[in-house]
Design a protein around this motif. Sequence first.
Motif, mmCIF file in Angstrom:
data_model
loop_
_atom_site.group_PDB
_atom_site.id
_atom_site.type_symbol
_atom_site.label_atom_id
_atom_site.label_comp_id
_atom_site.label_asym_id
_atom_site.label_seq_id
_atom_site.Cartn_x
_atom_site.Cartn_y
_atom_site.Cartn_z
ATOM 1 N N PHE A 285 25.316 34.710 -41.121
ATOM 2 C CA PHE A 285 25.140 34.636 -39.664
ATOM 3 C C PHE A 285 23.671 34.661 -39.251
ATOM 4 O O PHE A 285 23.348 34.800 -38.073
ATOM 5 C CB PHE A 285 25.881 35.806 -38.990
ATOM 6 C CG PHE A 285 27.376 35.659 -39.025
ATOM 7 C CD1 PHE A 285 28.053 35.065 -37.966
ATOM 8 C CD2 PHE A 285 28.105 36.075 -40.125
ATOM 9 C CE1 PHE A 285 29.428 34.914 -37.996
ATOM 10 C CE2 PHE A 285 29.484 35.916 -40.167
ATOM 11 C CZ PHE A 285 30.152 35.337 -39.098
ATOM 12 N N ALA B 74 21.822 41.753 -46.723
ATOM 13 C CA ALA B 74 20.647 41.160 -46.076
ATOM 14 C C ALA B 74 19.364 41.482 -46.847
ATOM 15 O O ALA B 74 18.484 40.627 -46.976
ATOM 16 C CB ALA B 74 20.536 41.658 -44.632
ATOM 17 N N GLY C 257 7.147 45.018 -39.183
ATOM 18 C CA GLY C 257 8.032 43.877 -39.398
ATOM 19 C C GLY C 257 7.297 42.558 -39.404
ATOM 20 O O GLY C 257 6.066 42.511 -39.388
ATOM 21 N N ASN D 153 19.826 33.372 -38.474
ATOM 22 C CA ASN D 153 19.228 32.237 -37.761
ATOM 23 C C ASN D 153 20.131 31.640 -36.691
ATOM 24 O O ASN D 153 20.050 30.456 -36.369
ATOM 25 C CB ASN D 153 18.785 31.151 -38.751
ATOM 26 C CG ASN D 153 17.600 31.628 -39.562
ATOM 27 O OD1 ASN D 153 16.623 32.121 -38.982
ATOM 28 N ND2 ASN D 153 17.689 31.538 -40.864
ATOM 29 N N LYS E 24 7.675 37.753 -30.020
ATOM 30 C CA LYS E 24 8.448 37.075 -28.955
ATOM 31 C C LYS E 24 9.110 38.063 -27.993
ATOM 32 O O LYS E 24 9.521 37.701 -26.900
ATOM 33 C CB LYS E 24 9.455 36.081 -29.534
ATOM 34 C CG LYS E 24 10.520 36.628 -30.408
ATOM 35 C CD LYS E 24 11.398 35.468 -30.926
ATOM 36 C CE LYS E 24 11.700 35.615 -32.395
ATOM 37 N NZ LYS E 24 12.142 34.456 -33.072
ATOM 38 N N TYR F 7 8.125 37.307 -35.921
ATOM 39 C CA TYR F 7 9.417 37.578 -35.287
ATOM 40 C C TYR F 7 9.277 38.446 -34.025
ATOM 41 O O TYR F 7 9.846 38.126 -32.980
ATOM 42 C CB TYR F 7 10.344 38.276 -36.287
ATOM 43 C CG TYR F 7 11.784 38.340 -35.840
ATOM 44 C CD1 TYR F 7 12.586 37.206 -35.870
ATOM 45 C CD2 TYR F 7 12.344 39.522 -35.370
ATOM 46 C CE1 TYR F 7 13.904 37.251 -35.460
ATOM 47 C CE2 TYR F 7 13.663 39.577 -34.952
ATOM 48 C CZ TYR F 7 14.438 38.429 -34.999
ATOM 49 O OH TYR F 7 15.733 38.469 -34.573
HETATM 50 C C1 LIG Z 1 15.247 39.267 -39.962
HETATM 51 C C2 LIG Z 1 16.686 39.159 -39.442
HETATM 52 C C3 LIG Z 1 17.206 40.526 -39.004
HETATM 53 C C4 LIG Z 1 16.673 38.206 -38.258
HETATM 54 O O1 LIG Z 1 17.972 38.085 -37.727
HETATM 55 P P1 LIG Z 1 18.555 36.647 -37.374
HETATM 56 O O2 LIG Z 1 19.809 36.840 -36.630
HETATM 57 O O3 LIG Z 1 18.617 35.839 -38.607
HETATM 58 O O4 LIG Z 1 17.405 36.103 -36.442
HETATM 59 P P2 LIG Z 1 17.550 35.222 -35.130
HETATM 60 O O5 LIG Z 1 18.549 34.153 -35.376
HETATM 61 O O6 LIG Z 1 17.745 36.089 -33.974
HETATM 62 O O7 LIG Z 1 16.102 34.633 -35.043
HETATM 63 C C5 LIG Z 1 15.769 33.615 -35.920
HETATM 64 C C6 LIG Z 1 14.275 33.556 -36.009
HETATM 65 O O8 LIG Z 1 13.841 34.543 -36.930
HETATM 66 C C7 LIG Z 1 13.055 33.943 -37.911
HETATM 67 N N1 LIG Z 1 13.249 34.691 -39.167
HETATM 68 C C8 LIG Z 1 14.397 34.931 -39.798
HETATM 69 N N2 LIG Z 1 14.148 35.636 -40.934
HETATM 70 C C9 LIG Z 1 12.810 35.839 -40.962
HETATM 71 C C10 LIG Z 1 11.937 36.441 -41.877
HETATM 72 N N3 LIG Z 1 12.404 37.016 -43.014
HETATM 73 N N4 LIG Z 1 10.613 36.450 -41.579
HETATM 74 C C11 LIG Z 1 10.141 35.878 -40.451
HETATM 75 N N5 LIG Z 1 10.928 35.258 -39.554
HETATM 76 C C12 LIG Z 1 12.243 35.237 -39.824
HETATM 77 C C13 LIG Z 1 13.550 32.527 -38.009
HETATM 78 O O9 LIG Z 1 12.570 31.685 -38.548
HETATM 79 C C14 LIG Z 1 13.810 32.211 -36.525
HETATM 80 O O10 LIG Z 1 12.602 31.899 -35.858
HETATM 81 P P3 LIG Z 1 12.610 30.916 -34.572
HETATM 82 O O11 LIG Z 1 13.483 31.553 -33.536
HETATM 83 O O12 LIG Z 1 11.163 30.877 -34.181
HETATM 84 O O13 LIG Z 1 13.153 29.638 -35.079
HETATM 85 C C15 LIG Z 1 17.654 38.606 -40.514
HETATM 86 O O14 LIG Z 1 17.198 37.365 -40.936
HETATM 87 C C16 LIG Z 1 17.805 39.519 -41.717
HETATM 88 O O15 LIG Z 1 18.722 40.329 -41.775
HETATM 89 N N6 LIG Z 1 16.913 39.370 -42.704
HETATM 90 C C17 LIG Z 1 16.954 40.180 -43.906
HETATM 91 C C18 LIG Z 1 16.598 41.624 -43.647
HETATM 92 C C19 LIG Z 1 15.254 41.780 -42.931
HETATM 93 O O16 LIG Z 1 14.249 41.202 -43.350
HETATM 94 N N7 LIG Z 1 15.263 42.583 -41.846
HETATM 95 C C20 LIG Z 1 14.145 42.708 -40.954
HETATM 96 C C21 LIG Z 1 13.250 43.800 -41.280
HETATM 97 S S1 LIG Z 1 11.935 43.843 -40.072
#
Ligand SMILES: CC(C)(COP(=O)(O)OP(=O)(O)OC[C@H]1O[C@@H](n2cnc3c(N)ncnc32)[C@H](O)[C@@H]1OP(=O)(O)O)[C@@H](O)C(=O)NCCC(=O)NCCS
Length: 179
Positions: free
Chosen positions: A90, A25, A119, A92, A126, A123
């Motif tokens: 997995f 990730a 973060g 989004n 919400k 995100y």
């Molecule tokens: C960030 C992360 C944990 C979100 O998990 P996910 O299961 O993909 O997210 P969800 O499906 O629950 O939610 C999707 C939402 O997150 C948003 N999102 C996903 N990645 C994002 C990012 N890098 N920045 C901002 N928003 C992000 C999507 O746009 C979506 O928004 P919406 O609900 O308004 O359409 C995942 O994308 C990930 O592992 N990213 C890489 C590691 C990371 O950045 N970790 C977070 C550190 S704070």
Amino acid sequence: MIENIHLRSAKDTDYQSIYEINDLAFGQNSESNLIALLRQNKEFISELSIVAEMDNELVGHILFSKISIKNEDKQFESLALAPMAVRPSFQNLGVGVKLVLYGITEAKRLGFTSLIVLGHEKYYPKFGFKSASLWKIKAPFDVPDSVFMALELKEGALKDVFGTVCYPKEFNMIEAHSL
Ligand SMILES: CC(C)(COP(=O)(O)OP(=O)(O)OC[C@H]1O[C@@H](n2cnc3c(N)ncnc32)[C@H](O)[C@@H]1OP(=O)(O)O)[C@@H](O)C(=O)NCCC(=O)NCCS
């Protein structure tokens, strides 16, 4: 949205998958190294190392660690959410949302009254997170106001809290931008 996701605390045997999910990730191993170090810390809260499981495969992980918010006179206990990772194939699909919501429930159950996160500013609001500066809670490093956020798990829990967040020493190992 996928529905057949099971959330639970991580077991010792889950950690190889947890490290792999974080490496994939984040595209680097800083976060899995951080998790490995935090597991050795005596303050590690195993209940708050949470995995999302789907068809016997781990697809996501979230960790909460004890932190303190300190000012000249007082010290308050809180929790930091970091890191969180969802397996890229997995993402989004709502796994991240489920991990945060389950983590919040568990943190409340264990008696914690607030959460801090560094973060994505779009995100976390919400879930109710707001800029920590609203409570005069500061990060120990230079970060934009909008990405350093706090959430009360109990109404008014942060009312009299102000100061600088003090992370476990293990956090010094990784770059703030990748939390
Ligand atoms: C960030 C992360 C944990 C979100 O998990 P996910 O299961 O993909 O997210 P969800 O499906 O629950 O939610 C999707 C939402 O997150 C948003 N999102 C996903 N990645 C994002 C990012 N890098 N920045 C901002 N928003 C992000 C999507 O746009 C979506 O928004 P919406 O609900 O308004 O359409 C995942 O994308 C990930 O592992 N990213 C890489 C590691 C990371 O950045 N970790 C977070 C550190 S704070």
